[in-house]
Scaffold this motif. Structure first.
Motif, PDB file in Angstrom:
ATOM      1  N   LEU A   1     -35.148 -23.911 -24.090  1.00 32.74           N
ATOM      2  CA  LEU A   1     -35.613 -22.842 -24.961  1.00 32.74           C
ATOM      3  C   LEU A   1     -37.029 -23.068 -25.458  1.00 32.74           C
ATOM      4  O   LEU A   1     -37.818 -22.154 -25.588  1.00 32.74           O
TER       5      LEU A   1
ATOM      6  N   GLY B   1     -31.090 -18.467 -29.832  1.00 30.59           N
ATOM      7  CA  GLY B   1     -31.189 -18.852 -28.429  1.00 30.59           C
ATOM      8  C   GLY B   1     -30.099 -19.774 -27.961  1.00 30.59           C
ATOM      9  O   GLY B   1     -29.714 -19.768 -26.806  1.00 30.59           O
TER      10      GLY B   1
ATOM     11  N   LYS C   1     -37.290 -14.598 -34.633  1.00 32.11           N
ATOM     12  CA  LYS C   1     -37.876 -15.653 -33.813  1.00 32.11           C
ATOM     13  C   LYS C   1     -38.528 -16.675 -34.716  1.00 32.11           C
ATOM     14  O   LYS C   1     -39.068 -16.325 -35.762  1.00 32.11           O
TER      15      LYS C   1
ATOM     16  N   TYR D   1     -34.112 -17.235 -32.330  1.00 32.75           N
ATOM     17  CA  TYR D   1     -33.358 -18.019 -33.304  1.00 32.75           C
ATOM     18  C   TYR D   1     -31.944 -18.303 -32.823  1.00 32.75           C
ATOM     19  O   TYR D   1     -31.426 -19.390 -32.973  1.00 32.75           O
TER      20      TYR D   1
ATOM     21  N   THR E   1     -33.832 -23.463 -34.286  1.00 33.22           N
ATOM     22  CA  THR E   1     -32.823 -22.550 -33.759  1.00 33.22           C
ATOM     23  C   THR E   1     -31.584 -22.653 -34.630  1.00 33.22           C
ATOM     24  O   THR E   1     -31.405 -23.641 -35.342  1.00 33.22           O
TER      25      THR E   1
END
Lengths: 582, 363
Positions: A572, A544, A536, A542, A359
């Protein structure tokens, strides 16, 4: 009446512009889809096309449907079965050799680094097997003090034709054969597995219900040096090295845990290399693990030279400037990621381990944030965020303020900037480009130079050229400040690869600023955010962290809350066990 | 397979989308339009009243949508009033979203052209804006929702800071006396306020995406309450600084408010660039929601692929946005859109709800 209607009919130029407005994105989309189609034709990437987890795993594909992927080892086929065998409570060794061997194989099923050595003991030719972990056990000592005496044992068994009673056999082995000081006995397979993972050798003998745990742990032969690319002031000084077994052993040392799974794959068509997928069985999301396995199987190249190959071949979106898989040389970082429910890939021959999913926040975090007290961790993190945004937007803001909106700068500052820019013959974009490009060249050149010359280059390049350029009137001193601050800020990004992305995007921002001013910078920000929001990494959004579904994920984003408040893993990634056990 | 209805948003996201949809260009102009109609400084009462009113109409729309879980207005309207009429109403709602999008984009074009980019051709400004919006909307409602969430801390933080700083030139006497001329001015200001403050329409399709449609009342109340605070702050601060006479003479009173004070003790002396920046972000959100709604409507009514609708609507939005010849034309267009909204979303949902109830359409 007619003129009323005429007022609403758009003019030709408006229609033309409308056509242009729709034409450009259609062309762009066509081009993108053409690139993707040719990627699908040439590569194996499209096989991860449908499903939930950024591709997802349709049911039943793991074992059956991919028979054409011949290069995968048989070992990882059985790992679905292992969870059931794990769950059997109160299992003990029975004394029947084949059963016990199978039992141990089952509980250690997805740990490819556990080795078996079958042997026959002495003159009686008793079947026995040794379990040990490559890289943790002193192999020399094992050969000399365990294997050799066991195989050569003739005298203790003199006059016997059949195997003695288990108790007598144990006594003989312990008292007369094995040259090891530390010996323990157990009937518990899980305990024996723990000991194996700790570096001991476990001896299982036909007819004996108790296994012998022979203490032969040793340190690794080559000490991992401190990672060059990720230096820390506080934290372990150890980094991965080029040997896979050393690296897996290092991870085992990081966390004594029987749930740490290591699944071995062979990648590369001509030059085969071992690749180990590691995760913690009772934390990592199964869907994620299955998806990573599937993507590893789609790797289809001659030779996987470095983990960068793996990264590029299994990432979600190869057109995105952002890396969707993190690389690191630090075992502690990998362990922390595993404990958050991520998975990691180790490749033989490289110290760089891949962590996924990634992330955005991870790119700006450093392990030190957790080792220092939370004030320091939080402040340093916010500093890094500030630095990253500076390194992305500072030159663009300079260009937009100087060329478009000098009125928005505070008056006195504006006067001093304008007066210092009076002699500069270029527009601000060219001016900024000159300095930015030369500093990028300097940086690249400094990287390639031998260590003693590097700093000298920096001084010559940075100080002297900057000074001379200002004095020659090519650039303004303010710009030199902006460029210097930008460059220094971009060094504060803890991940080198993330820094490259920032460098590349900075130039894009500058062009936006040069055409549309502040509005262009805002639009660039929106474009970047839109891209990141859609991106993603293995099914995990990404961005998140920045826009989390649950506010509690913010506890460990820019502010690092005190450790006792971080009681849950990031939601997540959807870990199996959301709570960090306290 | 039309628009992806498998996307789900949480209740919080729905509130945020709702707030972002309501908060748009109106904040910059509402002080002027309201005071023009009322003539006194009592408009802040109208703002509060309007907020409450919007909650009521929003609640009606929410109730209506709740009867058809998982379906958008464009899908369920034909169950209530039949296919041909439903089609007409659906198209008019989609057209409404389209003209809202056009209006917001034209506002961005005017503000940017006036304050930031004087020489740049306006179509280039629009093109950039439209392309980025297209790129975002292709990611579906989830991308839009996350964009709203991403922008909120930035936008609200700066709005709050700037509002606090503007207290420096705030004079409470400009707001007094309260109700000096009775309820007349409050009543007169109600209409222009309601024009900018129509809130319920985004619920027509939002409810279908919510993972817990039961909590839609939270969305209505929360969304309107938060939006009301912003409008209230804009109106009160502008009038407090400029008095009623000053507000009328300014095209964008709230921007001028931020321009009119200097803070020499901070890095920036003036904050209008910051305010404009965040307001462009905010309008971008509103634009994307309206654009998404329009494309969703067209896609579901005409059975066209959603992505194709997104592409197809781009030039249409641009052409509609270019119809007003001047900024006054733009404000007239805003008025017309507002009137339309009052009829379609303020009055019509109630009979629809009653009809749906008696025809036992929906759950």
């Amino acid at each position: 009446m007619w003129s009323m209607i005429m007022r609403f009919i758009p003019s030709w130029s408006v229609l033309l512009q409308g056509g242009f407005i729709i034409g450009f994105p259609i062309l762009l989309t066509r081009a993108m889809s053409w690139i993707r189609i040719s990627d699908g034709r040439l590569g194996t990437r499209t096989r991860k096309a449908s499903g939930r987890k950024g591709g997802g795993v349709p049911a039943g594909i793991q074992n059956g449907a991919e028979k054409d992927q011949t290069h995968l080892k048989n070992r990882d086929q059985g790992d679905e079965a292992s969870d059931q065998s794990q769950a059997v409570p109160g299992m003990v060794y029975s004394g029947r050799f084949a059963e016990d061997l199978q039992l141990f194989k089952n509980i250690s099923d997805d740990m490819a680094d556990i080795n078996l050595r079958e042997l026959r003991i002495g003159s009686l030719q008793l079947r026995a097997v040794l379990f040990f972990v490559d890289g943790l056990t002193d192999k020399d000592g094992m050969d000399r003090n365990i294997l050799k005496p066991l195989m050569n044992a003739v005298r203790p068994f003199e006059g016997m034709n059949t195997a003695p009673e288990p108790q007598a056999l144990k006594d003989i082995i312990v008292h007369q054969i094995v040259l090891v000081s530390e010996i323990e006995y157990t009937r518990d397979p899980v305990k024996s597995l723990e000991k194996v993972l700790f570096g001991s050798v476990v001896l299982l003998v036909d007819g004996m219900a108790e296994v012998l745990i022979l203490g032969t742990p040793k340190g690794r032969t080559r000490v991992g040096e401190e990672p060059v690319s990720e230096a820390l002031l506080r934290g372990p000084r150890i980094g991965f090295n080029e040997t896979l077994s050393d690296n897996t052993a290092m991870l085992r040392r990081q966390g004594q845990n029987t749930e740490l799974a290591m699944i071995s794959f062979t990648v590369g068509k001509r030059i085969q290399k071992e690749l180990v997928l590691t995760y913690i069985r009772d934390i990592a999301n199964e869907e994620l693990v299955a998806e990573v396995k599937r993507r590893i199987r789609t790797i289809d190249v001659d030779d996987v030279q470095e983990s960068g190959f793996v990264e590029q071949l299994i990432e979600d979106n190869f057109l995105s400037p952002f890396q969707q898989i993190q690389n690191t040389e630090r075992p502690d970082r990998v362990m922390a990621a595993l404990l958050e429910g991520r998975v990691a890939i180790l490749l033989d021959g490289t110290p760089f381990v891949l962590i996924m999913p990634v992330t955005f926040g991870m790119l700006l975090q450093s392990p030190e944030d957790y080792y220092d007290r939370w004030y320091a961790g939080s402040l340093l993190r916010s500093l890094r965020f500030l630095a990253a945004s500076l390194s992305l937007f500072a030159p663009a803001l300079y260009i937009s303020f100087i060329s478009f909106h000098p009125g928005l700068i505070p008056t006195r500052l504006a006067i001093s900037i304008i007066s210092s820019r009076q002699g500069v013959p270029f527009p601000s974009l060219i001016e900024a480009l000159i300095m930015e490009i030369s500093i990028e060249i300097l940086r690249e050149a400094g990287l390639r130079l031998p260590k003693p010359i590097g700093p000298a280059m920096g001084i010559v390049g940075g100080l002297i050229i900057g000074q001379a350029a200002v004095e020659a009137g090519i650039v303004s001193p303010i710009l030199v400040i902006v460029v210097a601050v930008t460059a220094i800020s971009s060094f504060s990004v803890p991940m080198y690869s993330a820094g490259i992305t920032m460098r590349f995007l900075r130039f894009l921002a500058m062009f936006f600023a040069a055409t549309f001013g502040l509005y262009g910078v805002i639009m660039f920000f929106l474009l970047l955010s839109s891209h990141l929001l859609k991106l993603k990494s293995f099914g995990v959004p990404y961005l998140g962290m920045i826009a989390p579904n649950q506010i509690r994920d913010w506890k460990d984003f820019i502010i690092r809350m005190p450790l006792q408040f971080l009681r849950k893993r990031p939601a997540l990634i959807k870990p199996k066990d959301p709570r960090r056990k306290g | 397979m039309q628009a992806k209805l498998k996307d789900r948003i949480t209740t919080t996201e729905a509130v945020i989308i709702n707030v972002n949809y309501v908060l748009a260009a109106g904040v910059l102009t509402l002080p002027r339009t309201a005071v023009e109609a009322a003539g006194t400084s009592d408009v802040w009462i109208s703002v509060i009243l309007c907020g409450l009113l919007a909650m009521v109409t929003g609640a009606v729309i929410a109730k209506l949508s709740q009867r058809f879980p998982g379906r958008t207005f464009f899908e369920y309207i034909r169950f209530i009033i039949g296919k041909p009429l439903g089609f007409l109403l659906g198209i008019s709602v989609a057209a409404y979203f389209l003209s809202i999008a056009s209006f917001e984009m034209r506002t961005v074009q005017e503000i940017t052209g006036f304050y930031l980019l004087e020489g740049t051709p306006s179509w280039a400004i629009c093109a950039l804006f439209l392309w980025v919006a297209l790129y975002l909307c292709l990611g579906g409602i989830n991308a839009v929702a996350r964009m709203c969430r991403l922008i909120i801390p930035i936008a609200w933080g700066i709005f709050l800071g700037v509002s606090l700083l503007s207290l420096e030139i705030f004079d409470l006497n400009n707001l007094r006396p309260v109700m000096a001329e009775g309820v007349g001015p409050v009543w007169r200001a109600l209409r222009p306020t309601a024009l900018t403050f129509t809130a319920g329409e985004s619920l027509l399709f939002l409810v279908a995406f919510m993972d817990k449609p039961k909590k839609v009342m939270q969305v209505v109340v929360g969304g309107n309450a938060i939006a009301m605070v912003f409008y209230l702050a804009a109106v009160v601060l502008s009038i407090g600084a400029f008095s009623t006479d000053g507000v009328i003479t300014r095209t964008w009173p709230f921007v001028d408010l931020i321009r009119s004070f200097d803070v020499s003790y901070l890095v920036f002396e003036r904050f209008e660039s910051l305010l404009l920046a965040i307001w462009i972000l905010q309008i971008f959100c509103t634009f994307c929601i309206a654009y998404y709604g329009a494309a969703l409507g067209v896609s579901q009514l005409l059975n066209i692929k959603f992505k194709h609708c997104l592409y197809g609507l781009l030039p249409l939005i641009y052409i509609v946005a270019e119809i007003p010849r001047s900024i006054n034309g733009l404000f007239m267009m805003g008025n017309e859109i507002g009137n339309w909204a009052l009829i379609v979303f303020g009055i019509l949902p109630l009979p629809l709800l009653v009809v749906a109830y008696f025809r036992r359409a929906g759950a």
